[in-house]
Design an enzyme around this catalytic site. Structure first.
Site, short mmCIF file in Angstrom:
data_model
loop_
_atom_site.label_atom_id
_atom_site.label_comp_id
_atom_site.label_asym_id
_atom_site.label_seq_id
_atom_site.Cartn_x
_atom_site.Cartn_y
_atom_site.Cartn_z
N ASP A 35 0.90 -1.20 -0.12
CA ASP A 35 -0.01 -0.16 -0.06
C ASP A 35 0.75 1.27 0.09
O ASP A 35 2.13 1.18 0.39
CB ASP A 35 -0.90 0.01 1.12
CG ASP A 35 -2.07 0.89 1.13
OD1 ASP A 35 -2.45 1.54 0.14
OD2 ASP A 35 -2.80 1.34 2.37
N GLY A 36 0.47 2.38 -0.51
CA GLY A 36 0.76 3.60 -0.29
C GLY A 36 1.55 4.06 -1.76
O GLY A 36 2.17 5.05 -1.85
N ASN A 37 1.31 3.47 -2.89
CA ASN A 37 1.92 3.65 -3.97
C ASN A 37 1.26 5.22 -4.74
O ASN A 37 2.23 6.00 -5.04
CB ASN A 37 1.56 2.92 -5.24
CG ASN A 37 2.15 1.49 -4.89
OD1 ASN A 37 2.88 1.31 -4.27
ND2 ASN A 37 1.61 0.61 -5.84
N GLY A 38 0.05 5.63 -4.45
CA GLY A 38 -0.41 6.79 -4.79
C GLY A 38 0.11 7.77 -3.80
O GLY A 38 0.59 8.91 -4.39
N ARG A 39 0.04 7.43 -2.64
CA ARG A 39 0.66 8.79 -1.89
C ARG A 39 2.37 8.99 -2.02
O ARG A 39 2.83 10.06 -1.90
CB ARG A 39 0.47 8.31 -0.20
CG ARG A 39 -1.01 8.73 0.01
CD ARG A 39 -1.43 7.98 1.52
NE ARG A 39 -1.53 6.48 1.31
CZ ARG A 39 -1.49 5.79 2.25
NH1 ARG A 39 -1.37 6.07 3.49
NH2 ARG A 39 -1.88 4.38 2.02
N TRP A 40 2.98 7.80 -2.28
CA TRP A 40 4.26 8.31 -2.61
C TRP A 40 4.57 9.15 -3.69
O TRP A 40 5.36 9.94 -3.84
CB TRP A 40 5.05 6.80 -2.96
CG TRP A 40 6.56 6.59 -3.40
CD1 TRP A 40 7.42 6.41 -2.31
CD2 TRP A 40 7.14 6.69 -4.65
NE1 TRP A 40 8.70 6.51 -3.03
CE2 TRP A 40 8.52 6.86 -4.41
CE3 TRP A 40 6.54 7.01 -6.16
CZ2 TRP A 40 9.15 6.94 -5.51
CZ3 TRP A 40 7.26 7.05 -7.01
CH2 TRP A 40 8.81 7.10 -6.69
N HIS A 52 2.80 3.28 -8.85
CA HIS A 52 2.65 1.70 -9.22
C HIS A 52 3.67 1.22 -10.07
O HIS A 52 4.60 0.44 -9.46
CB HIS A 52 1.28 1.74 -9.99
CG HIS A 52 -0.04 2.11 -9.38
ND1 HIS A 52 -0.22 1.59 -8.03
CD2 HIS A 52 -0.98 2.68 -9.57
CE1 HIS A 52 -1.31 1.99 -7.57
NE2 HIS A 52 -1.95 2.52 -8.66
N ARG A 86 -11.44 2.20 -9.25
CA ARG A 86 -10.48 3.45 -9.62
C ARG A 86 -10.57 3.94 -11.22
O ARG A 86 -11.08 3.36 -11.90
CB ARG A 86 -9.10 3.04 -9.46
CG ARG A 86 -8.80 2.50 -7.91
CD ARG A 86 -7.52 2.20 -7.71
NE ARG A 86 -7.28 2.19 -6.20
CZ ARG A 86 -6.18 2.11 -5.33
NH1 ARG A 86 -5.09 2.43 -6.26
NH2 ARG A 86 -6.12 1.91 -4.11
N LEU A 146 10.17 -21.03 -3.96
CA LEU A 146 9.32 -20.27 -3.40
C LEU A 146 8.05 -20.16 -4.27
O LEU A 146 7.95 -20.02 -5.45
CB LEU A 146 9.85 -18.78 -3.47
CG LEU A 146 8.92 -17.70 -2.99
CD1 LEU A 146 8.63 -17.63 -1.43
CD2 LEU A 146 9.73 -16.25 -3.35
N ARG A 204 2.02 -4.86 6.25
CA ARG A 204 1.04 -4.08 5.42
C ARG A 204 1.96 -2.78 5.44
O ARG A 204 2.53 -2.27 6.55
CB ARG A 204 -0.19 -3.64 5.95
CG ARG A 204 -0.85 -2.29 5.20
CD ARG A 204 -2.30 -2.56 5.47
NE ARG A 204 -2.86 -1.50 4.42
CZ ARG A 204 -4.34 -1.60 4.04
NH1 ARG A 204 -5.04 -2.44 4.54
NH2 ARG A 204 -4.66 -0.71 3.06
N ARG A 210 -5.38 -1.68 8.42
CA ARG A 210 -6.71 -2.36 7.81
C ARG A 210 -6.11 -3.58 7.19
O ARG A 210 -5.19 -3.81 6.84
CB ARG A 210 -7.39 -1.62 6.86
CG ARG A 210 -8.28 -0.50 7.35
CD ARG A 210 -9.03 0.25 6.17
NE ARG A 210 -8.21 0.82 5.25
CZ ARG A 210 -7.61 1.98 5.33
NH1 ARG A 210 -8.09 2.91 6.14
NH2 ARG A 210 -6.87 2.54 4.44
#
Ligand code: FPP
Length: 278
Positions: A35-40, A52, A86, A146, A204, A210
């Site tokens: 999470d946080g790509n947009g805020r970055w 992204h 989106r 993996l 997260r 969340r």
């Protein structure tokens, strides 16, 4: 674990972090809400899609580190069912990035014995994305290292609905619908992740507290680790720190501590809460 130390130099911060990790108590399965790509991107006055794009590097680094550590499974939340809300341009960019990743990483996945699986409602994906994903899953099917689960068009509630419907359908086909009793084993056997260990550690990024409809069944006893770091900045050090923190947790699974912290079998519950023991 050895494979990770091979690419680290003594003295660098990741070397010390790696040394602090107990190779015998690694999480078998790590799940990540990236999470946080947009805020970055916003912080840099860039369009959200740039965040992204910058999120691909940490995906690559995380997959490599987990493979080198000898982790069994890694599940990455790449696109939720809710993400369709989106703007079209952002959704299209996410599909482009996924296809780009699959194309570019295939040789590295094969070289490192990594097996790719996609979990989610894959039937609703754009046909070209579905085709590339199916191909990648097929190509890596026999790899035994993996296991990377890409959660795509994924929702935890949808997974449970799909599992329950599959249980019902199976019973119908076998003519035992009228006497069917659903138990945990039946649900478990029809999850997208059937046969894999449940996540021991759920990470997260971006500080949000969340679960966001991720692996609702499987995370019942996962250790949660939330970092303020935005996903595009999530580094190998951040992953190693999360694993170190995980190894400090006292996991009781609703029982008593095997390590003797908290309640022990020598200390009756009644006594602890002030009720005289009989
Ligand atoms: C959440 O950040 C991130 C996503 C919805 C997509 C994650 C995708 C990638 C990391 C790139 C491609 C992935 C793979 C597996 C190749 P957000 O947009 O919700 O950030 P925000 O909360 O700051 O707006």
């Amino acid at each position: 674990m050895k494979a990770l130390l091979e690419i680290l130099q003594p003295g660098e911060p990741d070397w010390d972090l790696a040394q602090a990790i107990d190779p015998d108590r690694l999480p078998a399965h790590i799940a990540i809400i990236m999470d946080g790509n947009g805020r970055w991107a916003n912080r840099r006055s860039m369009p959200r899609v740039a965040g992204h794009r910058a999120g691909i590097g940490p995906v690559r680094a995380t997959v490599e580190t987990c493979a080198r550590l000898g982790i069994e499974a890694l599940t990455l939340y790449a696109f939720s069912i809710e993400n369709w809300k989106r703007p079209r341009q952002e959704v299209d960019t996410l599909w482009r990035l996924l296809r780009h990743y699959l194309g570019k990483e295939m040789s590295s996945l094969m070289r490192n014995g990594i097996r790719l699986t996609a979990i989610g409602r894959l039937d609703s994906l754009p046909p070209d994305v579905r085709r590339d994903l199916d191909r990648a899953v097929r190509q890596t099917e026999a790899n035994s290292g993996l296991r990377v689960n890409l959660a795509i068009n994924y929702g935890g509630r949808a997974e449970l609905v799909d599992a329950l419907n599959a249980v019902l359908e199976e019973a119908r086909l076998e003519g035992r619908l009228s006497t069917l009793q659903i138990d945990e084993e039946a649900v478990e056997a029809h999850l997208y992740t059937a046969g894999q260990p449940h996540p021991d550690l759920l990470i997260r990024t971006s500080g949000e507290m969340r679960i966001s409809n991720f692996l609702l069944w499987q995370i019942a006893y996962s250790e949660l680790y939330v970092t303020d770091v935005f996903w595009p900045d999530f580094s190998r050090s951040d992953l190693l720190r999360a694993i170190c923190e995980y190894q400090k947790r006292d996991r009781r699974f609703g029982g008593l501590s095997p390590r003797g912290h908290g309640r022990s079998s020598r200390q009756p519950v009644a006594e602890e809460i002030g009720v005289p023991a009989r």
